[in-house]
Design an enzyme around this catalytic site. Structure first.
Site, PDB file in Angstrom:
ATOM      1  N   HIS A 137      17.450 -25.613 -23.076  1.00  0.00           N
ATOM      2  CA  HIS A 137      17.616 -26.471 -24.095  1.00  0.00           C
ATOM      3  C   HIS A 137      16.413 -26.425 -25.227  1.00  0.00           C
ATOM      4  O   HIS A 137      16.630 -26.663 -26.413  1.00  0.00           O
ATOM      5  CB  HIS A 137      17.856 -27.854 -23.957  1.00  0.00           C
ATOM      6  CG  HIS A 137      19.294 -27.902 -23.278  1.00  0.00           C
ATOM      7  ND1 HIS A 137      20.572 -28.450 -23.747  1.00  0.00           N
ATOM      8  CD2 HIS A 137      19.663 -27.647 -21.963  1.00  0.00           C
ATOM      9  CE1 HIS A 137      21.408 -28.363 -23.053  1.00  0.00           C
ATOM     10  NE2 HIS A 137      20.966 -27.933 -21.919  1.00  0.00           N
ATOM     11  N   ASP A 189      12.100 -27.204 -32.783  1.00  0.00           N
ATOM     12  CA  ASP A 189      13.070 -27.725 -32.029  1.00  0.00           C
ATOM     13  C   ASP A 189      14.161 -26.790 -31.260  1.00  0.00           C
ATOM     14  O   ASP A 189      14.588 -25.596 -32.202  1.00  0.00           O
ATOM     15  CB  ASP A 189      14.135 -28.596 -32.980  1.00  0.00           C
ATOM     16  CG  ASP A 189      14.629 -29.796 -32.412  1.00  0.00           C
ATOM     17  OD1 ASP A 189      14.684 -29.869 -31.179  1.00  0.00           O
ATOM     18  OD2 ASP A 189      14.791 -30.803 -33.093  1.00  0.00           O
TER      19      ASP A 189
HETATM   20  P1  ADQ Z   1      16.689 -33.734 -28.344  1.00  0.00           P
HETATM   21  O1  ADQ Z   1      15.133 -33.474 -28.462  1.00  0.00           O
HETATM   22  O2  ADQ Z   1      17.104 -35.110 -27.978  1.00  0.00           O
HETATM   23  O3  ADQ Z   1      17.538 -32.682 -27.682  1.00  0.00           O
HETATM   24  P2  ADQ Z   1      18.758 -33.556 -30.565  1.00  0.00           P
HETATM   25  O4  ADQ Z   1      19.351 -32.493 -30.445  1.00  0.00           O
HETATM   26  O5  ADQ Z   1      18.546 -33.619 -32.028  1.00  0.00           O
HETATM   27  O6  ADQ Z   1      17.190 -33.793 -29.742  1.00  0.00           O
HETATM   28  O7  ADQ Z   1      19.700 -34.570 -30.098  1.00  0.00           O
HETATM   29  C1  ADQ Z   1      19.474 -35.974 -30.180  1.00  0.00           C
HETATM   30  C2  ADQ Z   1      20.598 -36.706 -29.884  1.00  0.00           C
HETATM   31  O8  ADQ Z   1      20.278 -38.171 -29.670  1.00  0.00           O
HETATM   32  C3  ADQ Z   1      21.700 -36.689 -31.125  1.00  0.00           C
HETATM   33  O9  ADQ Z   1      23.004 -36.525 -30.522  1.00  0.00           O
HETATM   34  C4  ADQ Z   1      21.360 -38.243 -31.758  1.00  0.00           C
HETATM   35  O10 ADQ Z   1      22.442 -38.502 -32.408  1.00  0.00           O
HETATM   36  C5  ADQ Z   1      20.966 -39.047 -30.599  1.00  0.00           C
HETATM   37  N1  ADQ Z   1      20.024 -39.724 -31.204  1.00  0.00           N
HETATM   38  C6  ADQ Z   1      18.891 -39.813 -32.017  1.00  0.00           C
HETATM   39  N2  ADQ Z   1      18.357 -40.833 -32.374  1.00  0.00           N
HETATM   40  C7  ADQ Z   1      19.132 -41.830 -32.387  1.00  0.00           C
HETATM   41  C8  ADQ Z   1      19.399 -43.294 -32.537  1.00  0.00           C
HETATM   42  N3  ADQ Z   1      18.580 -43.943 -33.143  1.00  0.00           N
HETATM   43  N4  ADQ Z   1      20.392 -43.880 -32.017  1.00  0.00           N
HETATM   44  C9  ADQ Z   1      21.593 -43.270 -31.167  1.00  0.00           C
HETATM   45  N5  ADQ Z   1      21.483 -41.785 -31.054  1.00  0.00           N
HETATM   46  C10 ADQ Z   1      20.350 -41.501 -31.644  1.00  0.00           C
HETATM   47  C11 ADQ Z   1      17.183 -31.486 -26.939  1.00  0.00           C
HETATM   48  C12 ADQ Z   1      16.486 -30.469 -27.503  1.00  0.00           C
HETATM   49  C13 ADQ Z   1      17.377 -30.084 -28.927  1.00  0.00           C
HETATM   50  C14 ADQ Z   1      18.711 -29.701 -28.376  1.00  0.00           C
HETATM   51  C15 ADQ Z   1      19.316 -30.637 -27.602  1.00  0.00           C
HETATM   52  C16 ADQ Z   1      20.758 -30.276 -27.063  1.00  0.00           C
HETATM   53  O11 ADQ Z   1      15.024 -30.882 -27.900  1.00  0.00           O
HETATM   54  O12 ADQ Z   1      16.629 -29.116 -29.617  1.00  0.00           O
HETATM   55  O13 ADQ Z   1      19.501 -29.562 -29.623  1.00  0.00           O
HETATM   56  O14 ADQ Z   1      18.639 -31.153 -26.340  1.00  0.00           O
HETATM   57  O15 ADQ Z   1      20.474 -28.887 -26.559  1.00  0.00           O
END
Ligand code: ADQ
Length: 467
Positions: free
Chosen positions: A160, A367
């Site tokens: 990921h 990312d």
């Molecule tokens: P993450 O680094 O966690 O994931 P991301 O893909 O942006 O990053 O996902 C974050 C998730 O958490 C989103 O669904 C978002 O809505 C939720 N989230 C963030 N802040 C929040 C808040 N304050 N309240 C509620 N929900 C919140 C890792 C990798 C990424 C990759 C994903 C999936 O780092 O690059 O996209 O896995 O593969």
């Protein structure tokens, strides 16, 4: 959608958060819950609980239409494997932060031990026709451990996070051995072609592997490589944006904005997300465009994560200092430039907040993909959509061409992008949004799942020998 009806899917990942689609959780959890509901099978991982002495006792449960199997770990496992090797060694290294990466033998040992324990525990749950899909950097060696225990099933691995450049990965003691474990899988998936190429570069130059089209060959092992960008459940998310909770959040945000445009950032509190640079870019905007200052404000939502790790405690206090300083320098009686909130919110509330924001500011330094960018797009009003400002260094940038792409290390570029977004005419906003939304809808989480599993369920590459 029908998926390979005869085989079950065994998903293995560090944490199992099935059926919990309304809390604050990583994108991975959201995606896999949708996936397993469609396909049936088991989701296995760490329970998040500690035990005095590891027993391998499995807790079986059914949550949100998904069967889960979890196991408790000893405190030392969690310290060395999860807080240690996964989050203090691999995470920073794979996000290009060797300055933060800690190389400790104990971490590497704990990581190996935890993966052996996972393998030992999950092995009896795997039936002959099952297909195994291991997720992410916590579990590189799991496939090899399962092979050692006689597992002949098709096995895939999806990363990921980014794959780092060869010269950076070379700084990790035992890097070759770690990467070699990946050759136990039949398929390895990456978020983008860029990460896949970086992997090929490493295995070719450092390990003498051969690349034959989309197959990488090392000794007797032939492994299929795949770039497979993860998506969101776009329809569900657009639906959430129309829910009562979202409408309420939308109205509250608009009311509290008193006619100002809102810029929103939503991220786990993590140094890879570029929050410090984002605040500095926004500050640059405030200084360069004093006439615009009171026309906007930035809402940054950033729930703490991995609080046991020191670099995460540091980023938290740095950001508190920075937002305090910027607010102190610029705020007025009727205006605060940054609203900085350290909480998670339910997804429907987030959807309303995204929709209320004229600008989505998603500026990670690095990312794997970034699902917030896609959620922001999915939540917009088609007739009056906001503008996504997106880091070129997020995997999502390769798909979301309608975004205003920025270099997050440049405060000037960030400031220019904010200005460009604020001035953007409605027709251009709609045109850019439509292009992004087409991608978010078409390459959604089910598309991702099918793309990976179609390859995983195919026959092994010709001439392969079981690992
Ligand atoms: P993450 O680094 O966690 O994931 P991301 O893909 O942006 O990053 O996902 C974050 C998730 O958490 C989103 O669904 C978002 O809505 C939720 N989230 C963030 N802040 C929040 C808040 N304050 N309240 C509620 N929900 C919140 C890792 C990798 C990424 C990759 C994903 C999936 O780092 O690059 O996209 O896995 O593969």
């Amino acid at each position: 959608m029908e998926f390979h009806p005869l085989s079950r899917l065994i998903v293995i990942s560090n944490r199992v958060s099935a059926g919990n689609s309304n809390g604050a959780q990583g994108g991975l959890a959201v995606a896999l819950t949708s996936a397993l509901r469609e396909m049936g099978g088991i989701w296995f991982g760490w329970s998040g609980e500690l035990t005095e002495e590891f027993s391998g006792q499995v807790n079986l449960d059914r949550k949100g239409g998904v069967t889960t199997a979890t196991v408790d770990l000893e405190e030392q496992d969690v310290e060395e494997y999860y807080n240690g090797y996964a989050n203090r060694t691999l995470w920073p290294l794979f996000h290009y932060r060797i300055d933060l990466a800690e190389y400790e033998r104990d971490f590497a040992g704990g990581y190996r031990r935890a993966n052996e324990r996972f393998a030992e525990t999950v092995r009896p749950l795997i039936e002959r026709d099952d297909v195994v899909w291991v997720q992410d950097y916590h579990m590189f060696p799991l496939g090899e451990e399962l092979r050692r225990r006689g597992c002949r099933n098709r096995m895939g691995f999806f990363l990921h996070i980014p794959w780092p450049p060869r010269r950076l990965l070379g700084t990790l003691p035992g890097a070759n051995r770690l990467v070699e474990t990946l050759f136990a899988y039949d398929v390895i998936g990456f978020q983008t072609a860029e990460w896949l190429e970086a992997f090929c570069d490493f295995v070719r130059e450092e390990m003498g592997a051969r690349i034959e089209g989309d197959v990488v060959v090392l000794g007797k092992r032939r492994v299929r490589l795949l770039d497979c960008p993860i998506g969101i459940d776009a329809r569900e998310f657009a639906g959430l944006a129309a829910s009562p909770a979202a409408r309420l959040a939308f109205r509250q945000m608009r009311d509290s904005a008193v006619g100002r445009e809102m810029i929103v950032g939503v991220d786990r509190l993590d140094y890879s997300k570029g929050l410090e640079e984002r605040f500095l870019g926004y500050e640059r905007f405030l200084t360069e465009h004093p006439e615009e200052r009171k026309e906007v404000f930035l809402l940054q939502i950033a729930p703490p994560s991995r609080a046991a790790v020191e670099s995460y405690q540091r980023i938290r206090s740095t950001l508190e200092g920075l937002s305090g300083r910027i607010n102190g320098a610029h705020a007025d009686l009727d205006w605060v430039p940054i609203r900085y909130v350290n909480q998670g919110y339910p997804r429907d509330v987030l959807a309303g907040v995204y929709r209320a924001a004229r600008i989505g500011l998603v500026t990670p330094l690095r990312d794997g993909m970034n699902l917030v960018a896609k959620e922001y797009v999915a939540a917009q009003d088609p007739e009056d959509p906001g503008v996504l400002i997106l880091s070129r260094f997020a995997g999502a940038a390769s798909q979301l061409e309608g975004a205003v792409l920025v270099n997050p290390y440049s405060a000037e570029e960030m400031s220019d992008a904010i200005m460009q977004a604020l001035r953007m005419p409605l027709s251009e906003r709609i045109e850019r949004w439509r292009r992004m939304m087409d991608n978010v809808e078409q390459q959604d989480v089910m598309w991702w799942l099918k793309r990976f599993t179609d390859v995983l369920f195919e026959e092994a590459p010709a001439g392969n020998v079981p690992a």
